[in-house]
Design a protein around this motif. Structure first.
Motif, PDB file in Angstrom:
ATOM      1  N   SER A 136       0.819  -1.210   0.000  1.00  0.00           N
ATOM      2  CA  SER A 136       0.000   0.000   0.000  1.00  0.00           C
ATOM      3  C   SER A 136       0.855   1.263   0.000  1.00  0.00           C
ATOM      4  CB  SER A 136      -0.935   0.011   1.218  1.00  0.00           C
ATOM      5  OG  SER A 136      -1.886  -1.027   1.124  1.00  0.00           O
ATOM      6  N   ALA A 137       2.070   1.179   0.520  1.00  0.00           N
ATOM      7  CA  ALA A 137       2.960   2.344   0.531  1.00  0.00           C
ATOM      8  C   ALA A 137       3.342   2.774  -0.876  1.00  0.00           C
ATOM      9  CB  ALA A 137       4.219   2.036   1.336  1.00  0.00           C
ATOM     10  N   ARG A 138       3.319   1.833  -1.827  1.00  0.00           N
ATOM     11  CA  ARG A 138       3.702   2.121  -3.206  1.00  0.00           C
ATOM     12  C   ARG A 138       2.517   2.055  -4.174  1.00  0.00           C
ATOM     13  NH1 ARG A 138       9.159   1.094  -4.598  1.00  0.00           N
ATOM     14  NH2 ARG A 138      10.483   1.549  -2.811  1.00  0.00           N
ATOM     15  N   ALA A 139       1.618   1.105  -3.963  1.00  0.00           N
ATOM     16  CA  ALA A 139       0.566   0.820  -4.933  1.00  0.00           C
ATOM     17  C   ALA A 139      -0.589   1.817  -4.881  1.00  0.00           C
ATOM     18  CB  ALA A 139       0.036  -0.593  -4.723  1.00  0.00           C
TER      19      ALA A 139
ATOM     20  N   PRO B 146      -3.509   2.280  -3.072  1.00  0.00           N
ATOM     21  CA  PRO B 146      -4.875   1.779  -3.218  1.00  0.00           C
ATOM     22  C   PRO B 146      -5.902   2.783  -2.724  1.00  0.00           C
ATOM     23  CG  PRO B 146      -3.849   0.811  -1.294  1.00  0.00           C
ATOM     24  CD  PRO B 146      -2.788   1.617  -1.990  1.00  0.00           C
ATOM     25  N   PRO B 147      -7.047   2.891  -3.401  1.00  0.00           N
ATOM     26  CA  PRO B 147      -8.118   3.735  -2.882  1.00  0.00           C
ATOM     27  C   PRO B 147      -8.551   3.257  -1.496  1.00  0.00           C
ATOM     28  CG  PRO B 147      -8.566   3.075  -5.150  1.00  0.00           C
ATOM     29  CD  PRO B 147      -7.387   2.274  -4.683  1.00  0.00           C
ATOM     30  N   LEU B 148      -9.102   4.160  -0.725  1.00  0.00           N
ATOM     31  CA  LEU B 148      -9.674   3.896   0.599  1.00  0.00           C
ATOM     32  C   LEU B 148      -8.628   3.751   1.695  1.00  0.00           C
ATOM     33  CD1 LEU B 148     -12.480   1.302  -0.314  1.00  0.00           C
ATOM     34  CD2 LEU B 148     -12.551   3.793  -0.454  1.00  0.00           C
ATOM     35  N   GLN B 149      -7.348   3.924   1.379  1.00  0.00           N
ATOM     36  CA  GLN B 149      -6.300   3.687   2.378  1.00  0.00           C
ATOM     37  C   GLN B 149      -5.414   4.914   2.586  1.00  0.00           C
ATOM     38  OE1 GLN B 149      -4.101   0.069   1.602  1.00  0.00           O
ATOM     39  NE2 GLN B 149      -5.727  -1.176   2.476  1.00  0.00           N
ATOM     40  N   THR B 150      -5.995   6.079   2.576  1.00  0.00           N
ATOM     41  CA  THR B 150      -5.197   7.304   2.705  1.00  0.00           C
ATOM     42  C   THR B 150      -4.273   7.257   3.910  1.00  0.00           C
ATOM     43  OG1 THR B 150      -6.808   8.702   1.568  1.00  0.00           O
ATOM     44  CG2 THR B 150      -5.309   9.800   3.104  1.00  0.00           C
ATOM     45  N   ILE B 151      -4.839   7.029   5.086  1.00  0.00           N
ATOM     46  CA  ILE B 151      -4.019   7.080   6.299  1.00  0.00           C
ATOM     47  C   ILE B 151      -3.114   5.860   6.398  1.00  0.00           C
ATOM     48  CG2 ILE B 151      -4.019   7.292   8.813  1.00  0.00           C
ATOM     49  CD1 ILE B 151      -6.769   8.607   8.615  1.00  0.00           C
ATOM     50  N   TYR B 152      -3.663   4.677   6.137  1.00  0.00           N
ATOM     51  CA  TYR B 152      -2.862   3.457   6.236  1.00  0.00           C
ATOM     52  C   TYR B 152      -1.672   3.514   5.282  1.00  0.00           C
ATOM     53  CZ  TYR B 152      -1.488  -1.437   5.955  1.00  0.00           C
ATOM     54  OH  TYR B 152      -0.761  -2.611   5.963  1.00  0.00           O
ATOM     55  N   ALA B 153      -1.931   3.846   4.016  1.00  0.00           N
ATOM     56  CA  ALA B 153      -0.836   3.923   3.047  1.00  0.00           C
ATOM     57  C   ALA B 153       0.180   4.972   3.462  1.00  0.00           C
ATOM     58  CB  ALA B 153      -1.388   4.233   1.656  1.00  0.00           C
ATOM     59  N   GLY B 154      -0.302   6.081   4.019  1.00  0.00           N
ATOM     60  CA  GLY B 154       0.612   7.120   4.481  1.00  0.00           C
ATOM     61  C   GLY B 154       1.511   6.655   5.609  1.00  0.00           C
ATOM     62  N   THR B 155       0.945   5.922   6.556  1.00  0.00           N
ATOM     63  CA  THR B 155       1.771   5.431   7.671  1.00  0.00           C
ATOM     64  C   THR B 155       2.785   4.411   7.188  1.00  0.00           C
ATOM     65  OG1 THR B 155       0.178   3.680   8.273  1.00  0.00           O
ATOM     66  CG2 THR B 155      -0.056   5.815   9.369  1.00  0.00           C
ATOM     67  N   LYS B 156       2.382   3.570   6.232  1.00  0.00           N
ATOM     68  CA  LYS B 156       3.327   2.585   5.719  1.00  0.00           C
ATOM     69  C   LYS B 156       4.399   3.248   4.859  1.00  0.00           C
ATOM     70  CE  LYS B 156       1.979  -1.144   7.689  1.00  0.00           C
ATOM     71  NZ  LYS B 156       2.891  -1.867   8.611  1.00  0.00           N
ATOM     72  N   GLY B 157       4.045   4.376   4.234  1.00  0.00           N
ATOM     73  CA  GLY B 157       5.065   5.161   3.547  1.00  0.00           C
ATOM     74  C   GLY B 157       6.089   5.715   4.524  1.00  0.00           C
ATOM     75  N   MET B 158       5.626   6.109   5.709  1.00  0.00           N
ATOM     76  CA  MET B 158       6.559   6.551   6.742  1.00  0.00           C
ATOM     77  C   MET B 158       7.500   5.425   7.135  1.00  0.00           C
ATOM     78  SD  MET B 158       4.160   8.884   9.244  1.00  0.00           S
ATOM     79  CE  MET B 158       5.518   9.312  10.349  1.00  0.00           C
TER      80      MET B 158
ATOM     81  N   GLY C 200       3.533 -11.971  -4.619  1.00  0.00           N
ATOM     82  CA  GLY C 200       3.234 -12.676  -5.854  1.00  0.00           C
ATOM     83  C   GLY C 200       3.353 -11.841  -7.108  1.00  0.00           C
ATOM     84  N   GLY C 201       4.056 -10.716  -7.017  1.00  0.00           N
ATOM     85  CA  GLY C 201       4.220  -9.842  -8.170  1.00  0.00           C
ATOM     86  C   GLY C 201       3.070  -8.879  -8.372  1.00  0.00           C
ATOM     87  N   LEU C 202       2.174  -8.783  -7.378  1.00  0.00           N
ATOM     88  CA  LEU C 202       1.064  -7.845  -7.487  1.00  0.00           C
ATOM     89  C   LEU C 202       1.579  -6.419  -7.641  1.00  0.00           C
ATOM     90  CD1 LEU C 202      -2.012  -7.476  -7.354  1.00  0.00           C
ATOM     91  CD2 LEU C 202      -1.803  -7.303  -4.873  1.00  0.00           C
ATOM     92  N   TYR C 203       2.658  -6.108  -6.909  1.00  0.00           N
ATOM     93  CA  TYR C 203       3.356  -4.843  -7.127  1.00  0.00           C
ATOM     94  C   TYR C 203       4.792  -5.169  -7.511  1.00  0.00           C
ATOM     95  CZ  TYR C 203       5.568  -0.343  -6.536  1.00  0.00           C
ATOM     96  OH  TYR C 203       6.286   0.793  -6.771  1.00  0.00           O
TER      97      TYR C 203
END
Length: 263
Positions: free
Chosen positions: A154-157, A159-171, A258-261
């Motif tokens: 999620s930090a790279r891909a 995904p919609p609906l994950q604004t905060i989660y993806a942001g924290t994983k980007g951190m 599995g190569g999803l990203y």
């Protein structure tokens, strides 16, 4: 799919014998699979759980490990929880060789519906918890130690609906890259990340049929197989990074999805 389970644990030699590992958020899911993987390689593992009502399950998880383990109640989303976890581990085992920053939560909902409460919940656990737990471990981390951060595609891909989660994983991804440059010269450790995609944990199983339908297109798009990952597959990647022979792997993010990203 059952063929994957336990396969890595059945034949791995005791290459981590004498090592002490802390795995945050490890009474279930990916964290428990990581604890089992490291224990199967000989490490003594500290199981972490956040709330007292989970004590029975956490104690059972620790007792089931291949090597003697310890279960510690500490809420990594609090200011004091990370240090309490480390102090309990050091009091019992004397030092730390491996830290796996795994504890995390996700919120999936439209951006407009996400609140400051969601922000505090996810940022405090996923990002600040990783920050504080790593700080707390460093004074007790033996030379040739390992720090492994569980990130997410999620930090790279994006995904919609994950604004905060993806942001924290980007951190957490950024932490990994910075720490890989800063910490090894001081502490003789390596710092790497493992980035899972959708993984069949208890949480996903409990999400219900509708949630699985939403995931359907993602699963169908996974090149290596139209399925979710297994916790044991994520754990194997963590185990690899903790090995002595992985001492020259530093600053990497292993995408185990599995190569999803594909980077």
């Amino acid at each position: 799919m059952a063929d994957h389970k336990g396969s890595s644990q059945a034949t791995v030699p005791m290459t981590l014998e004498g090592k002490i590992a802390i795995v945050s958020g490890s009474s279930s899911g990916i964290g428990l699979a990581v604890a089992q993987e490291l224990a199967s390689r000989g490490a003594s593992v500290v199981i972490n759980y956040p709330f007292p009502e989970l004590k029975r399950d956490a104690d059972a998880a620790a007792a089931s490990l291949a090597t003697p383990g310890l279960a510690v109640c500490a809420d990594i989303s609090t200011k004091d929880g990370p240090k309490a976890l480390v102090m309990a581990a050091v009091a019992h085992f004397g030092a730390v060789d491996i830290l796996v920053n795994n504890a995390a939560l996700a919120v999936n909902m439209p951006f407009e519906d996400q609140t400051l409460d969601h922000w505090d919940q996810l940022v405090n656990l996923n990002a600040r918890g990783t920050f504080l737990l790593t700080q707390s471990v460093l004074p007790h981390l033996r030379r040739n130690g390992r720090i492994v951060n569980i990130i997410s595609i999620s930090a790279r891909a994006a995904p919609p609906l994950q604004t905060i989660y993806a942001g924290t994983k980007g951190m957490v991804e950024s932490f990994t890259r910075v720490w890989a440059k800063e910490l090894p010269p001081k502490y003789g450790c390596t710092v790497n990340g493992v980035s899972p995609g959708p993984t069949m944990t208890e949480g996903f199983r409990a999400a219900g049929e509708e949630a699985m339908k939403v995931l359907g297109p993602t699963i169908e798009a996974t090149p290596a197989g139209k399925r979710m990952g297994e916790p044991e597959e994520i754990a194997y990647a963590v185990g690899f990074l903790c090995e002595e022979r992985s001492r020259w792997v530093n600053g990497e993010q292993l995408f185990v999805n599995g190569g999803l990203y594909v980077d």
